[in-house]
Design an enzyme around this catalytic site. Structure first.
Site, short mmCIF file in Angstrom:
data_model
loop_
_atom_site.label_atom_id
_atom_site.label_comp_id
_atom_site.label_asym_id
_atom_site.label_seq_id
_atom_site.Cartn_x
_atom_site.Cartn_y
_atom_site.Cartn_z
N TRP A 46 0.82 -1.38 -0.05
CA TRP A 46 -0.08 0.14 -0.05
C TRP A 46 0.94 1.20 -0.19
CZ3 TRP A 46 -0.08 -4.05 3.56
CH2 TRP A 46 0.69 -3.66 4.69
N GLU A 59 -5.60 -0.42 6.53
CA GLU A 59 -5.43 0.03 7.97
C GLU A 59 -6.48 -0.81 8.48
OE1 GLU A 59 -4.06 2.25 9.69
OE2 GLU A 59 -2.65 2.70 8.01
N GLN A 64 -5.27 -5.11 14.90
CA GLN A 64 -5.12 -6.58 15.79
C GLN A 64 -4.22 -7.60 14.93
OE1 GLN A 64 -6.81 -6.22 18.79
NE2 GLN A 64 -8.75 -5.13 18.38
N LEU A 102 -7.98 -14.40 9.35
CA LEU A 102 -7.54 -13.09 9.91
C LEU A 102 -7.97 -12.91 11.39
CD1 LEU A 102 -7.12 -10.53 7.13
CD2 LEU A 102 -5.31 -11.22 8.56
N TYR A 104 -11.23 -11.51 13.93
CA TYR A 104 -12.04 -10.32 14.29
C TYR A 104 -12.67 -9.90 12.78
CZ TYR A 104 -8.85 -10.04 17.95
OH TYR A 104 -7.98 -10.13 19.43
N TYR A 140 -8.62 6.65 15.39
CA TYR A 140 -7.05 6.08 14.99
C TYR A 140 -7.06 5.88 13.34
CZ TYR A 140 -3.42 3.50 13.39
OH TYR A 140 -2.20 2.81 12.87
N ASP A 158 -1.50 5.31 18.31
CA ASP A 158 -1.70 3.72 18.44
C ASP A 158 -0.61 3.46 19.57
OD1 ASP A 158 0.62 3.67 16.99
OD2 ASP A 158 -0.02 2.01 15.72
N CYS A 213 11.83 1.14 18.03
CA CYS A 213 11.34 1.36 19.48
C CYS A 213 10.44 0.55 19.91
CB CYS A 213 10.74 2.82 19.59
SG CYS A 213 10.66 3.25 21.38
FE1 SF4 Z 1 12.80 4.37 21.71
FE2 SF4 Z 1 15.36 4.13 22.29
FE3 SF4 Z 1 14.67 5.62 20.14
FE4 SF4 Z 1 14.30 6.27 22.78
S1 SF4 Z 1 16.29 5.99 21.72
S2 SF4 Z 1 12.72 6.61 20.79
S3 SF4 Z 1 13.65 4.54 23.54
S4 SF4 Z 1 14.56 3.29 20.60
#
Ligand code: SF4
Length: 360
Positions: A46, A59, A64, A102, A104, A140, A158, A213
């Protein structure tokens, strides 16, 4: 109001105050994130062939569901239902069949209803508020669709985005649930949003949360926004602090009744709020019998949100000539043609060869 005017009004209402974390410089943050996204984004279908309809489907499918799981479904869906019109005209059975596995299923029904509403609308939606008037679209998804496909400056918030924002400002407050956390971080997400490229910015935030992250193991040393982050040296994996519901274990007995190349299945009534019209292995109560004694032929456990569902499958015979309307003998060779609840198809595919071997 025409789309450009709406856009200007919305841009003028964007908060101009800085994020609560004093270390975050908004422009520098946006640039670091955008540069990283330009070279590191995954080539998802997409994104490589962007179109409003493809954004809408992606989306709803992604709710989920992990991206890797939904990719083959997305490709098949686009072949069978390439646009709003073809989806709107499709029978519900075909829509559910293409969603099979899938989970839901209310998402598939909502997407179907949405397509029908969309093609019938004279004025198409262009703002998050207008998208939210369509079936299955919450705040969202409305922000995601309008920003990604229509360049509307709405911030998506989210779980991925909450996680990044909580870590950026080292926010150690405990939230009672996801909804409270989303509400608390929405102003920060709006402050950080790049109003010139809201779709790319939102997708970059989601991508950063999905690949760098991450929940348990944030890769801070390669993070493009490390210099803006206050928790990187302070155990970021602990954040955000969101109270989780206690896990509840549910036990369900199922019956395996196979006779003369047919299997007895229960069809969930069309009026049911969940899995309406789908087939599954029956429960003893569906036949008005007690759970058979003896060892089950299989036991499977799965988790749905905070519920742990343990299902025991018992081999059984029935001489009941008068079965209820929800019970159906299905030819084994016809199983591909019906919509089976995802786990039930897996179990049946696993158990059928064993059943055939036992007969030899
Ligand atoms: Fe996340 Fe680490 Fe980046 Fe901070 S530095 S936003 S904790 S990955």
């Amino acid at each position: 109001m025409i789309a450009n005017e709406k856009l200007k009004v919305r841009r003028n209402t964007l908060p101009s105050r800085p994020m609560s974390a004093p270390s975050v410089n908004r422009q520098q943050f946006q640039k670091a994130l955008a540069d990283w996204y330009d070279t590191n984004q995954r080539a998802l279908p997409w994104r490589t062939q962007p179109r409003l309809y493809r954004t809408v489907v992606s989306e709803l499918m992604a709710q989920q569901t992990r991206i890797a799981t939904m990719l083959p479904y997305f490709e098949r869906w686009m072949i069978r239902f390439p646009d709003f019109e073809s989806l709107a005209q499709a029978p519900e059975d075909a829509v559910l069949k293409h969603w099979e596995g899938l989970g839901y299923y209310s998402r598939a029904r909502n997407l179907h209803k949405l397509a029908r509403s969309y093609v019938a609308l004279e004025t198409k939606p262009g703002t998050p508020e207008e998208w939210q008037a369509l079936p299955g679209i919450g705040p969202y998804t409305a922000a995601a669709i309008s920003s990604i496909a229509q360049n509307y400056p709405a911030a998506v918030v989210d779980g991925n985005v909450v996680r990044i924002l909580a870590r950026l400002e080292d926010n150690r407050r405990e939230f009672s649930g996801n909804a409270e956390a989303v509400k608390a971080f929405t102003p920060n997400a709006e402050t950080l949003l790049n109003p010139e490229k809201p779709g790319d910015h939102n997708q970059a935030m989601m991508e950063l949360g999905a690949t760098i992250c991450t929940k348990h193991n944030p890769l801070c040393t390669v993070c493009p926004v490390l210099q803006h982050c206050r928790s990187a040296a302070n155990d970021p994996a602990e954040l955000p602090k969101i109270r989780r519901k206690a896990t509840e274990t549910v036990e369900i007995d199922r019956l395996w009744i196979v006779c003369s190349e047919k299997i007895l299945l229960h069809r969930i009534p069309l009026t049911a709020t969940q899995l309406a019209g789908q087939y599954e292995l029956p429960r003893p109560a569906d036949l008005g019998i007690q759970t058979p004694t003896g060892k089950p032929i299989a036991q499977r456990t799965r988790a749905i949100t905070h519920r742990r569902i343990r299902e025991k499958i018992h081999a059984c015979k029935t001489d009941n000539k008068k079965l209820s309307d929800t019970l159906h003998w299905i030819e084994i060779k016809e199983l591909d043609a019906i919509t089976l609840s995802g786990p039930h198809r897996r179990w049946i595919e696993e158990l059928l060869p064993k059943h055939a071997q036992a007969k030899v």
